[in-house]
Design a protein around this motif. Sequence first.
Motif, short mmCIF file in Angstrom:
data_model
loop_
_atom_site.label_atom_id
_atom_site.label_comp_id
_atom_site.label_asym_id
_atom_site.label_seq_id
_atom_site.Cartn_x
_atom_site.Cartn_y
_atom_site.Cartn_z
N GLN A 1 0.85 -1.19 0.00
CA GLN A 1 0.00 0.00 0.00
C GLN A 1 0.88 1.24 0.00
N VAL A 2 0.32 2.32 -0.49
CA VAL A 2 1.04 3.59 -0.53
C VAL A 2 0.90 4.27 0.82
N ASP A 3 2.03 4.65 1.40
CA ASP A 3 2.05 5.33 2.68
C ASP A 3 1.40 6.71 2.56
N GLY A 4 0.65 7.10 3.58
CA GLY A 4 0.02 8.42 3.57
C GLY A 4 -1.32 8.46 2.87
N THR A 5 -1.88 7.31 2.53
CA THR A 5 -3.20 7.26 1.89
C THR A 5 -4.17 6.57 2.84
N ARG A 6 -5.48 6.69 2.55
CA ARG A 6 -6.47 6.02 3.38
C ARG A 6 -6.28 4.51 3.36
N ALA A 7 -5.95 3.95 2.21
CA ALA A 7 -5.75 2.50 2.10
C ALA A 7 -4.47 2.06 2.82
N GLY A 8 -3.56 2.98 3.11
CA GLY A 8 -2.30 2.66 3.75
C GLY A 8 -2.27 2.85 5.25
N THR A 9 -3.40 3.24 5.87
CA THR A 9 -3.43 3.42 7.32
C THR A 9 -3.31 2.06 8.01
N PRO A 10 -2.78 2.02 9.21
CA PRO A 10 -2.67 0.74 9.92
C PRO A 10 -4.02 0.03 10.08
N GLU A 11 -5.09 0.77 10.34
CA GLU A 11 -6.40 0.16 10.52
C GLU A 11 -6.89 -0.49 9.23
N ALA A 12 -6.73 0.19 8.10
CA ALA A 12 -7.18 -0.35 6.81
C ALA A 12 -6.36 -1.57 6.42
N VAL A 13 -5.06 -1.49 6.57
CA VAL A 13 -4.18 -2.61 6.21
C VAL A 13 -4.44 -3.80 7.12
N ALA A 14 -4.58 -3.55 8.43
CA ALA A 14 -4.82 -4.63 9.38
C ALA A 14 -6.13 -5.34 9.08
N GLY A 15 -7.16 -4.59 8.79
CA GLY A 15 -8.46 -5.20 8.48
C GLY A 15 -8.41 -6.07 7.23
N LYS A 16 -7.78 -5.55 6.19
CA LYS A 16 -7.66 -6.31 4.93
C LYS A 16 -6.90 -7.62 5.14
N LEU A 17 -5.77 -7.52 5.82
CA LEU A 17 -4.92 -8.70 5.99
C LEU A 17 -5.57 -9.74 6.91
N ALA A 18 -6.15 -9.31 8.02
CA ALA A 18 -6.78 -10.25 8.94
C ALA A 18 -7.98 -10.93 8.30
N ASP A 19 -8.80 -10.15 7.60
CA ASP A 19 -9.97 -10.74 6.93
C ASP A 19 -9.56 -11.78 5.89
N ALA A 20 -8.55 -11.47 5.10
CA ALA A 20 -8.09 -12.41 4.07
C ALA A 20 -7.48 -13.66 4.70
N LEU A 21 -6.73 -13.49 5.77
CA LEU A 21 -6.06 -14.60 6.42
C LEU A 21 -7.05 -15.58 7.05
N PHE A 22 -8.11 -15.04 7.64
CA PHE A 22 -9.06 -15.90 8.34
C PHE A 22 -10.33 -16.19 7.55
N ALA A 23 -10.37 -15.84 6.28
CA ALA A 23 -11.55 -16.10 5.45
C ALA A 23 -11.82 -17.59 5.32
N GLN A 24 -10.78 -18.40 5.27
CA GLN A 24 -10.94 -19.85 5.13
C GLN A 24 -10.25 -20.60 6.26
N PHE A 25 -10.17 -19.96 7.40
CA PHE A 25 -9.54 -20.55 8.58
C PHE A 25 -10.24 -21.84 8.95
N PRO A 26 -9.55 -22.91 9.27
CA PRO A 26 -8.13 -23.09 9.51
C PRO A 26 -7.38 -23.71 8.34
N ARG A 27 -7.83 -23.46 7.14
CA ARG A 27 -7.14 -23.99 5.96
C ARG A 27 -5.70 -23.45 5.91
N GLN A 28 -4.77 -24.32 5.60
CA GLN A 28 -3.36 -23.94 5.49
C GLN A 28 -3.05 -23.56 4.05
N PHE A 29 -2.30 -22.50 3.85
CA PHE A 29 -1.86 -22.08 2.53
C PHE A 29 -0.35 -22.27 2.43
#
Length: 180
Positions: free
Chosen positions: A145-173
Amino acid sequence: MFLLLISAGATAALAVPSASEANGVTPGTFTIEPAGAATPAQSEPAFVDAVQAAIMRAGFTPLPKPSHSRYIATVVVTHTMRGAVTSGTKSRPAFGVSNWGTGLAVGLPKKDDQLHGLIVTELKVTFLVRSDNHPVWSGSAVTAQVDGTRAGTPEAVAGKLADALFAQFPRQFPAPVSVP
């Protein structure tokens, strides 16, 4: 989860393990504990909150630290600068067709464009059984993500990554989940 089979007047109940039971992860209580010095202090709460919310959606119950939860979820966040990008440039089509033929347009940076860092963030979560610290699941997700943008805030990045990681939990990738 049980599967009921009815065949020729006979009834039998077969235990069919769910995906989480097959991996050794069954719903229960958990506590999140940051792990590693790579987690920046200013963004840690956003990532811990996002991971906790995602694990709760997967059917687990959070307990406050210190606790006697069934699982410990360790969270490691790394940020890596991978160059700079410009912002503010109005994009034009790179290729166009008109009545007079075809053309190619190349946009060059203007004086009012600003350079921002391109930050690659990786979130790694590991589930450990509290009784013996045995890992039963781990996964990671990564985004740029580009630093200093809305998509680059810690809250936005954390939400995207956590949601993607646990979307098919506990499947291993086999590799980190890539998130746009």
